[in-house]
Design a protein around this motif. Sequence first.
Motif, PDB file in Angstrom:
ATOM      1  N   LEU A  17      30.370  -5.444 -10.247  1.00 15.20           N
ATOM      2  CA  LEU A  17      29.865  -6.557  -9.956  1.00 15.20           C
ATOM      3  C   LEU A  17      28.337  -6.342  -9.963  1.00 15.20           C
ATOM      4  O   LEU A  17      27.041  -7.431  -9.947  1.00 15.20           O
ATOM      5  CB  LEU A  17      30.450  -7.022  -8.754  1.00 15.20           C
ATOM      6  N   ILE A  18      28.014  -5.419  -8.914  1.00 15.54           N
ATOM      7  CA  ILE A  18      26.063  -5.512  -8.478  1.00 15.54           C
ATOM      8  C   ILE A  18      26.120  -4.904  -9.944  1.00 15.54           C
ATOM      9  O   ILE A  18      24.513  -4.874  -9.982  1.00 15.54           O
ATOM     10  CB  ILE A  18      26.511  -4.138  -7.498  1.00 15.54           C
ATOM     11  N   ALA A  19      26.580  -4.038 -10.545  1.00 12.41           N
ATOM     12  CA  ALA A  19      25.732  -3.800 -11.944  1.00 12.41           C
ATOM     13  C   ALA A  19      25.457  -5.060 -12.654  1.00 12.41           C
ATOM     14  O   ALA A  19      24.509  -5.239 -13.324  1.00 12.41           O
ATOM     15  CB  ALA A  19      26.869  -2.937 -12.510  1.00 12.41           C
ATOM     16  N   ASP A  20      26.589  -6.030 -12.849  1.00  6.32           N
ATOM     17  CA  ASP A  20      26.002  -7.189 -13.318  1.00  6.32           C
ATOM     18  C   ASP A  20      24.680  -8.200 -13.386  1.00  6.32           C
ATOM     19  O   ASP A  20      24.182  -8.639 -13.407  1.00  6.32           O
ATOM     20  CB  ASP A  20      26.999  -8.059 -13.602  1.00  6.32           C
ATOM     21  N   PHE A  21      24.928  -7.792 -11.586  1.00  5.03           N
ATOM     22  CA  PHE A  21      24.104  -8.574 -10.513  1.00  5.03           C
ATOM     23  C   PHE A  21      22.661  -8.041 -11.043  1.00  5.03           C
ATOM     24  O   PHE A  21      21.652  -8.465 -11.557  1.00  5.03           O
ATOM     25  CB  PHE A  21      24.546  -8.806  -9.658  1.00  5.03           C
ATOM     26  N   THR A  22      22.145  -6.731 -10.663  1.00  6.58           N
ATOM     27  CA  THR A  22      20.889  -6.353 -11.100  1.00  6.58           C
ATOM     28  C   THR A  22      21.062  -5.742 -12.232  1.00  6.58           C
ATOM     29  O   THR A  22      19.843  -5.397 -12.629  1.00  6.58           O
ATOM     30  CB  THR A  22      21.002  -4.582 -10.187  1.00  6.58           C
ATOM     31  N   GLU A  23      22.135  -6.146 -13.141  1.00  2.00           N
ATOM     32  CA  GLU A  23      21.402  -5.166 -14.767  1.00  2.00           C
ATOM     33  C   GLU A  23      20.855  -3.909 -14.861  1.00  2.00           C
ATOM     34  O   GLU A  23      20.461  -3.471 -16.130  1.00  2.00           O
ATOM     35  CB  GLU A  23      20.573  -6.161 -15.747  1.00  2.00           C
ATOM     36  N   LEU A  24      21.634  -3.071 -14.269  1.00  2.00           N
ATOM     37  CA  LEU A  24      21.530  -1.706 -14.143  1.00  2.00           C
ATOM     38  C   LEU A  24      22.917  -1.002 -15.409  1.00  2.00           C
ATOM     39  O   LEU A  24      24.000  -1.268 -15.083  1.00  2.00           O
ATOM     40  CB  LEU A  24      21.384  -1.189 -12.619  1.00  2.00           C
ATOM     41  N   ASN A  25      22.638  -0.221 -15.374  1.00  3.56           N
ATOM     42  CA  ASN A  25      23.493   0.636 -15.826  1.00  3.56           C
ATOM     43  C   ASN A  25      24.390   1.826 -15.529  1.00  3.56           C
ATOM     44  O   ASN A  25      23.315   2.057 -14.951  1.00  3.56           O
ATOM     45  CB  ASN A  25      22.190   1.827 -17.370  1.00  3.56           C
ATOM     46  N   LEU A  26      25.431   2.070 -15.531  1.00  2.00           N
ATOM     47  CA  LEU A  26      26.070   2.307 -13.754  1.00  2.00           C
ATOM     48  C   LEU A  26      27.061   3.079 -14.724  1.00  2.00           C
ATOM     49  O   LEU A  26      27.770   2.735 -15.227  1.00  2.00           O
ATOM     50  CB  LEU A  26      26.397   1.278 -12.743  1.00  2.00           C
ATOM     51  N   VAL A  27      27.082   4.614 -13.835  1.00  2.00           N
ATOM     52  CA  VAL A  27      28.500   5.438 -14.631  1.00  2.00           C
ATOM     53  C   VAL A  27      29.165   5.650 -13.058  1.00  2.00           C
ATOM     54  O   VAL A  27      28.333   6.572 -12.533  1.00  2.00           O
ATOM     55  CB  VAL A  27      27.643   6.665 -15.315  1.00  2.00           C
ATOM     56  N   ALA A  28      30.181   5.416 -13.214  1.00  2.00           N
ATOM     57  CA  ALA A  28      31.283   5.887 -12.417  1.00  2.00           C
ATOM     58  C   ALA A  28      32.145   6.703 -12.533  1.00  2.00           C
ATOM     59  O   ALA A  28      32.636   6.829 -13.742  1.00  2.00           O
ATOM     60  CB  ALA A  28      31.787   4.864 -11.809  1.00  2.00           C
ATOM     61  N   SER A  29      32.689   8.096 -11.829  1.00  2.00           N
ATOM     62  CA  SER A  29      32.922   8.979 -11.814  1.00  2.00           C
ATOM     63  C   SER A  29      34.121   8.759 -11.765  1.00  2.00           C
ATOM     64  O   SER A  29      35.086   7.172 -11.435  1.00  2.00           O
ATOM     65  CB  SER A  29      32.661   9.722 -10.572  1.00  2.00           C
ATOM     66  N   ASP A  30      35.394   9.949 -12.303  1.00  2.00           N
ATOM     67  CA  ASP A  30      36.705   8.655 -12.231  1.00  2.00           C
ATOM     68  C   ASP A  30      37.870   9.036 -11.013  1.00  2.00           C
ATOM     69  O   ASP A  30      37.945   8.777 -11.030  1.00  2.00           O
ATOM     70  CB  ASP A  30      38.092  10.198 -13.995  1.00  2.00           C
ATOM     71  N   THR A  31      36.911   9.815 -10.455  1.00  2.00           N
ATOM     72  CA  THR A  31      37.561  10.326  -8.577  1.00  2.00           C
ATOM     73  C   THR A  31      36.602   9.001  -8.048  1.00  2.00           C
ATOM     74  O   THR A  31      37.295   9.049  -6.874  1.00  2.00           O
ATOM     75  CB  THR A  31      36.172  11.467  -8.369  1.00  2.00           C
ATOM     76  N   VAL A  32      36.833   7.981  -8.287  1.00  2.00           N
ATOM     77  CA  VAL A  32      36.240   6.798  -7.721  1.00  2.00           C
ATOM     78  C   VAL A  32      37.437   5.940  -8.088  1.00  2.00           C
ATOM     79  O   VAL A  32      37.155   5.481  -9.033  1.00  2.00           O
ATOM     80  CB  VAL A  32      34.541   6.335  -8.144  1.00  2.00           C
ATOM     81  N   THR A  33      37.805   5.553  -6.781  1.00  2.00           N
ATOM     82  CA  THR A  33      38.795   5.403  -6.434  1.00  2.00           C
ATOM     83  C   THR A  33      39.239   4.134  -4.622  1.00  2.00           C
ATOM     84  O   THR A  33      38.676   4.588  -4.387  1.00  2.00           O
ATOM     85  CB  THR A  33      40.447   6.093  -6.585  1.00  2.00           C
ATOM     86  N   GLY A  34      40.024   3.973  -4.993  1.00  2.00           N
ATOM     87  CA  GLY A  34      40.397   2.940  -3.517  1.00  2.00           C
ATOM     88  C   GLY A  34      39.868   1.606  -3.557  1.00  2.00           C
ATOM     89  O   GLY A  34      39.081   0.802  -4.309  1.00  2.00           O
TER      90      GLY A  34
END
Length: 716
Positions: free
Chosen positions: A299-316
């Motif tokens: 959601l934050i990436a869509d709001f700011t139109e940033l290119n975001l890469v999240a690691s596979d270990t980002v969970t929860g």
Amino acid sequence: MKICNAIKNRFAPRRWGIRVLALLACCTASLASAATITALDANMLPGDGMEVRVRFDGAAPEVKGYSIERPARIALDLVGADSALKTRQHNLGTGNARSVTVVEAKNRTRLIFNLDQLTGYSTEVEGQELVVVLGRDRAPAGDPARADQEAAAAPPRGVQESIRNIDFRRGSDGEGRVVVTLSKPSIPVDVKEEGGRIQARFVGAGVGNELVRRLDVTDFATPVQYVETRSDDGSTVITIEPTGTWEYLAYQADNEFSINIKPLTRGEAERKKRESFKYTGEKLSLNFQDIEVRSVLQLIADFTELNLVASDTVTGKITLRLQSVPWDQALDLILKTKGLDKRKVGNVLLVAPADEIAAREQLELESQKKIASLAPLRTEFISINYARAEELKTLITGESGATALISERGSVSVDQRTNTLIIQDTVAKLQEIRDLIQQLDIPVQQVLIEARVVVATTDLSDEFGVRWGGLGYDGNSLANDGRSMAISGRLTSLRELHYANVDRDDDGSLGEMEEFDEDTNNDMIVDMGVDSADATRFAIGFTSLSSGLIELELSALESEGRGELVATPKVLTADQQPAVIASGQQIPFNVATSSGATAVEFIEAELRLEVTPQVTPEGDVIMQLKVNNDALGSDLDNPTISTNRVETTVLVNDGETVVLGGIFQQEQINSLIKTPFLGDIPWLGALFRKKVKRDSKQELLIFITPRLVKETMARR
């Protein structure tokens, strides 16, 4: 009645139809007169400029714009226009202009350009397109009237951009407002707060000599004390010096750039201090319960139109409720809550657990160290032009206590004959060393320092004195039997009278007597004459060979003298380099040694100037000064040295003269010398009095004038 109702019912639908047609006609006319945005394109220009083209379905509307400095934004209002664009936020790339936001209002559409740093802009209409140029001027296209208007308002030939006027005003709430009139609205402006001052740099803009000044605006009762304008390397710098607690706002409307400095109360200052933080992103609101962290990041990436890469270990999952919070602050809160961290690589944001990012960076560092340890060594000869190669070697190798720039395998040697550094190291280290030398091996500013030591003296003297005496005796008795009663004001006169040879004539009368000694006038009854040899003297005497003589001498002196001694030592030295210039003499003095013998010691009596200057970035000079002006006393048998000295540190503008200090001495003497009782007798007492009036003044002033030596003059 039925017929009337029937007619009425028959024509009622027609009336409603007429009303609907009229309403549709009004709407159609309104829509026909409004312009609609159909497309928005952006193109990068050379340097840091950008061209944005806004396309309409008809004629481009009227444009009104303004800009603000914090956050850096340019807002353009399109009067009577609406938008048919699918998205509100449009990314512009990686330059200074990051994005543009399209917002529709009642009768206008606003384009908000989000910038990293405030810059100039220009607008122009080309058919059905509005062309907005950010960070670069654009020549007028095919509009003769506009070209003539701009040519008439343009600055003098040779100056493309300039400051037309600088004004200061006081607002209704006690704020100070500095208004700068620009020749073009596209002049780039860099406003920053530094050292308690506000500095606005108008890049590439010239300024007339009549505007280069320092305005004292204390009387306006605003936080602003001074407004100083100066020219610096082809740009104009305006420095605002406020006092107390304040905040400022910088904005631009067409050709006027304004800086408002508003006073703050103590409570407002404390509240601002508590509320101040580093987040500047656009505000958003989030209200979720048990939402996936990856979804929130999306959601934050869509709001700011940033290119975001999240690691596979980002969970929860996470529960959050944020209302009007800057997006960068919201992102930090989410990352800290879940033990995550972020790294920005270009225009891509990487999010991963903090431990994972730290381990990855450690592996990268170890890999870089291994690569550096295996990298081949290169040898480079660097010629030093202005600095000393030996001093740079100490700095590069870390011998001066600083961190060494060379690697463990590197080495540095110096050829003193050619002032050249011989460096052996890897390519990366050699580049770092070259960058350092490029910053340090530059010509040092030179300063010419002129001191003036002025000693002014004034002497006034008024003296009046009297001397008188006499000798009385019985001449007949002295001639007949050599005896007589004698009264004299001269002791030597009586002695000479005792030994005087008196010749008698044949008839027994008194004969010739030997003359008295000429120095007998030193034995007066009253000796209160003026001692100075320059005094004017008047003497009168009455004498008789039969009865004696009487002498009276009046002496007076009135003198006035003025003198001025000016010593002007000058010395030329480099920035932060001490310099000494002296002229004088050495005076011998007899001093006792530890063995009891006498030795000769020479003490210097000289005019001496010792200074260490430091040139500030603003072109002022800080000087540590020692000025001596010694002189030999008038008594050569017992020589003494008169000393005038000042030691201080001052800050002086280039070419200005400042008084370091002064010593004023005045000696007044009013004396009356008289014979007791006789000197108090009216009229007659003047023969028994001596009056002395003296007034001596001496003033010492020390002036200092620093002048920065221009580079062209120094090379001659």
